[in-house]
Motif scaffolding. Structure first.
Motif, PDB file in Angstrom:
ATOM      1  N   ALA A 101      10.821  58.715 -57.410  1.00 42.42           N
ATOM      2  CA  ALA A 101       9.569  59.492 -57.398  1.00 42.42           C
ATOM      3  C   ALA A 101       9.177  59.928 -58.807  1.00 42.42           C
ATOM      4  O   ALA A 101       8.009  59.867 -59.188  1.00 42.42           O
ATOM      5  N   HIS A 161       5.843  58.711 -60.834  1.00 41.96           N
ATOM      6  CA  HIS A 161       4.940  59.729 -61.378  1.00 41.96           C
ATOM      7  C   HIS A 161       4.607  59.430 -62.839  1.00 41.96           C
ATOM      8  O   HIS A 161       3.442  59.522 -63.267  1.00 41.96           O
ATOM      9  N   PHE A 213       1.556  56.737 -53.195  1.00 40.07           N
ATOM     10  CA  PHE A 213       1.933  57.803 -52.266  1.00 40.07           C
ATOM     11  C   PHE A 213       3.192  57.490 -51.455  1.00 40.07           C
ATOM     12  O   PHE A 213       4.028  58.385 -51.257  1.00 40.07           O
ATOM     13  N   ILE A 220       6.322  58.662 -53.301  1.00 45.31           N
ATOM     14  CA  ILE A 220       6.469  60.061 -53.715  1.00 45.31           C
ATOM     15  C   ILE A 220       6.398  61.017 -52.530  1.00 45.31           C
ATOM     16  O   ILE A 220       6.579  62.221 -52.702  1.00 45.31           O
ATOM     17  N   SER A 221       6.142  60.481 -51.341  1.00 47.36           N
ATOM     18  CA  SER A 221       5.886  61.342 -50.179  1.00 47.36           C
ATOM     19  C   SER A 221       7.092  62.183 -49.787  1.00 47.36           C
ATOM     20  O   SER A 221       6.948  63.264 -49.219  1.00 47.36           O
ATOM     21  N   GLU A 256       8.669  66.502 -52.559  1.00 45.94           N
ATOM     22  CA  GLU A 256       7.536  67.425 -52.457  1.00 45.94           C
ATOM     23  C   GLU A 256       6.988  67.813 -53.827  1.00 45.94           C
ATOM     24  O   GLU A 256       5.770  67.847 -54.038  1.00 45.94           O
ATOM     25  N   LYS A 280       5.215  64.834 -55.441  1.00 45.60           N
ATOM     26  CA  LYS A 280       4.010  64.539 -54.667  1.00 45.60           C
ATOM     27  C   LYS A 280       2.883  65.502 -55.025  1.00 45.60           C
ATOM     28  O   LYS A 280       1.736  65.070 -55.262  1.00 45.60           O
ATOM     29  N   CYS A 323       1.497  64.750 -58.561  1.00 45.61           N
ATOM     30  CA  CYS A 323       0.667  63.535 -58.591  1.00 45.61           C
ATOM     31  C   CYS A 323      -0.704  63.791 -57.958  1.00 45.61           C
ATOM     32  O   CYS A 323      -1.735  63.347 -58.481  1.00 45.61           O
TER      33      CYS A 323
END
Length: 709
Positions: free
Chosen positions: A400, A404, A495, A498-499, A502, A505, A508
């Motif tokens: 993630a 990002h 998405f 990175i979902s 938290e 997410k 981003c």
């Protein structure tokens, strides 16, 4: 009857006597049966007792026999050991006294027996370490025999391997495994694999292998693994150990060498991309090999640890190099784009023979902006390529954060340094502050003297404005299309990765929303300014072209068969040209929102224009109705409910100047005027010619009461 009774009594007595006799017989039989059973039971007990005694005797004799057998076996083993020890002592003595070697030491037909003998002699030499002076020769000759035997077995193994004789290879391998564990034959076998004899690989300088060659080398690895899995099962008793050592050497030597040759230090952005692509290729091919050999179920093979050892140094450098490649690529494309917009230099980088005026510079820069329609697609494609690599190479716990960072690079260069900069430039160049207004005002100053020239100047100003609108709207469409592509890409490719994190997410999403908000802050003022300029031009046309007599008609005057006024025709021509520009350059939500806002602004402009006119009842109102109907029909092309409702009201405003005063209340209730602001409606009613010229007309208070104000 009495005779029958006597007969029955007689028979009854006979039966009773018979029953008594049978009872006596039964009791006698029972007694005899009981006696017989007691005798039989006693006989069985005696028999069981005899069997127990016999079984015990057999058990005792058996134990004795077993003890005797064990003693005999022990004695036999001792005898055999003694014979073997005697034989070994004799053999060692022969070796220690420089006597001729026994036949077994040179006979290849008895090589297994030789291996067993030498192994036992080696154990004797270890036990004789305490007598160094008298046994040195024997130890030396035993060691020589051991080495000679091992070399001979290895030679026989190599010959059998060259002949493809798996049976002979198996015999040599088993003999060596029993003799010294077989490590030497395993090493020899593995080292003779073709992939380790490829001199081109092991002697190459790090010039960088090409993808085709990398794929070829990994295909050889896969072929080797598949072939040797079958061969080792046929040849080696410890085939799993052999495969484990083979795989470790393949991964930690061969593939490591391929990595070194394939991934030299990159020197420029092109080599940096090649480095990244080849790292991804080697990573994928290595995973294919791991997937293949994992099915072999080799004990104690830690493939995750092997992969970590192979790629740890490259993965540590990967994130920074991926971001560096994206930054270099994006920066290069933006520099090329800016160079195209640089009007102060020609193609050769030299100053042009003449300098450009500001207008020419603006014209040239506008043309250059139109060349970059595919920029967003190229940026997103490169970012998607980076995300694809990232999801394969980066560990899940760091994915993630890496995604990002890649997204941030796209937002920075595509969003801010490209789209935001282009829109900011478009606002400055396409719609300069008050330029058109100054042109019109300058022309208006001399309108009374040179009406014809005024028309030419204002026409040129409108033409220039229209051209710039087309260019500006084109930029807006490109920017909007780029934003749509970016948002779709974010949802589909960013998405999902990175979902689950938290924090990443939320960061981003915030960065994405901040970019969209920034771009909207550039687009919306430009569109609003465009509406203002178009409305200003419409208002100027109406001021210049609308005659005082257009709506001031009497019953004895004719409208010369005109459907609508000349001013209305010119306005419609101008509006139609602007509408075509909007439809050809804006699309989707931008076009709908712009036309809606433009329709509302046009409504207020035309309403104020109507208020300024002198309109006669009847024919004047009819001519006004024709003009407003034309405007309403034009706005219907906007497909905007709000704008259509506004122009339906505007059209009914003309009826105020047509119907008799006593029917105004009914007109208001039965038409779209009911939706009009009451104060504004009253101000229009007050402009009726009969209100202004007839002293007996109802006063304002009376009309306010009639229409509910």
């Amino acid at each position: 009857f009495e005779r029958a009774l006597k007969e029955l009594e007689k028979q009854s007595n006979q039966i009773d006597a018979k029953i008594a006799e049978i009872s006596e017989q039964k009791e006698l039989a029972q007694y005899q049966y009981k006696q017989n059973m007691e005798k039989l039971m006693n006989s069985f007990q005696e028999t069981f007792a005899k069997f127990d005694r016999i079984d015990k005797q057999i058990y005792d004799r058996g134990n004795a026999a077993v003890r005797i057998g064990e003693r005999m076996q022990s004695i036999e083993r001792q005898r055999e050991k003694a014979d073997e020890a005697k034989m070994l002592i004799e053999r060692f003595s022969q070796l220690n006294q420089q006597q001729q070697l026994p036949v077994i030491m040179t006979d290849d037909s008895k090589i297994r027996e030789r291996a067993s003998l030498i192994k036992k002699l080696m154990s004797i030499t270890q036990e004789l370490e305490s007598i160094p002076n008298k046994t040195e020769l024997g130890k030396k000759r035993v060691e020589e025999c051991s080495n000679e035997l091992e070399n001979r077995l290895l030679l026989l193994f190599d010959q059998a391997q060259a002949e493809g004789n798996f049976k002979k290879m198996k015999e040599c391998a088993r003999t060596l495994c029993a003799f010294n564990g077989g490590s030497s034959v395993v090493r020899r076998y593995i080292s003779q694999q073709p992939i380790f004899l490829n001199s081109a690989i092991w002697s190459s300088e790090g010039s960088g292998l090409q993808p085709e060659k990398i794929s070829e080398l990994f295909a050889q690895v896969k072929e080797t693994c598949q072939r040797e899995r079958k061969t080792t099962k046929k040849v080696f008793p410890n085939h799993e150990v052999v495969m484990k050592q083979l795989l470790e050497k393949i991964f930690l030597q061969y593939i490591q060498r391929v990595l070194e040759l394939a991934l030299p230090e990159p020197k420029d952005v092109d080599q940096l991309r090649q480095w990244l692509c080849k790292l991804e290729l080697v990573f994928d091919l290595t995973n294919e090999i791991v997937s293949e050999v994992s099915a072999y179920n080799i004990p104690d093979m830690d493939y995750d640890s092997i992969r970590s050892t192979l790629f740890s140094d490259y993965i540590d450098e990967y994130n920074d190099r991926e971001i560096r490649w994206l930054a270099s690529l994006y920066h290069g494309k933006l520099m090329n784009y800016k160079n195209l917009m640089d009007t102060s230099k020609d193609v050769d980088g030299k100053k042009p023979k003449r300098s450009y005026t500001r207008a020419e510079e603006e014209e040239h820069s506008l043309e250059m902006m139109q060349l970059s329609g595919e920029m967003a697609i190229e940026f997103i494609h490169a970012n998607k390529e980076a995300i694809g690599r990232c999801t394969k190479i980066v560990k899940s716990e760091n994915l993630a954060q890496a995604v990002h960072a890649i997204l941030t690079s796209l937002i920075k260069y595509l969003g801010y340094e490209y789209l935001d900069a282009v829109l900011a430039h478009a606002l400055r160049v396409f719609i300069p502050e008050n330029k058109e207004d100054k042109t019109v005002k300058k022309a208006s100053k001399y309108m009374a003297m040179i009406d014809k020239k005024m028309e030419t100047i204002t026409g040129m100003a409108r033409e220039e404005t229209s051209r710039k609108f087309s260019q500006f709207f084109g930029i807006v469409r490109q920017a909007t299309h780029s934003v749509v592509l970016f948002l779709e890409y974010f949802q589909a490719s960013i998405f999902p990765h990175i979902s689950t994190e938290e924090n990443q997410k939320m960061q981003c999403i915030m960065e994405k929303n901040a970019l969209v908000s920034t771009l909207e802050s550039k687009i919306h003022p430009g569109l609003e300014k465009a509406i203002q300029l178009v409305i200003s031009n419409v208002n100027q046309i109406l001021i210049n072209e609308q005659k005082k007599s257009d709506f001031k008609l009497t019953d004895d005057q004719s409208n010369d068969g005109k459907e609508y006024t000349a001013a209305c025709k010119k306005v419609l021509n101008y509006l139609d040209e602007h509408y075509n520009t909007v439809k050809s350059t804006l699309d989707g939500g931008n076009a709908r929102n712009y036309l809606t806002q433009f329709g509302i602004a046009l409504y207020h402009t035309l309403l104020e224009h109507v208020k300024r006119q002198q309109i006669s009842l009847g024919l004047g109102g009819m001519m006004l109705l024709r003009d407003l109907t034309q405007y309403k029909d034009f706005v219907s092309k906007f497909q905007s409910k709000i704008a259509s409702e506004k122009f339906a009201i505007l059209r009914d405003v003309a009826n105020i100047h047509i119907v008799p005063s006593e029917n105004i209340q009914t007109l208001i209730e039965d038409s779209n005027l009911a939706n009009m602001d009451r104060e504004e409606l009253l101000s229009i009613i007050d402009l009726r010619s009969d209100m202004c010229s007839n002293p007996s007309a109802p006063n304002t208070s009376k009309w306010r009461a009639k229409i509910g104000i």
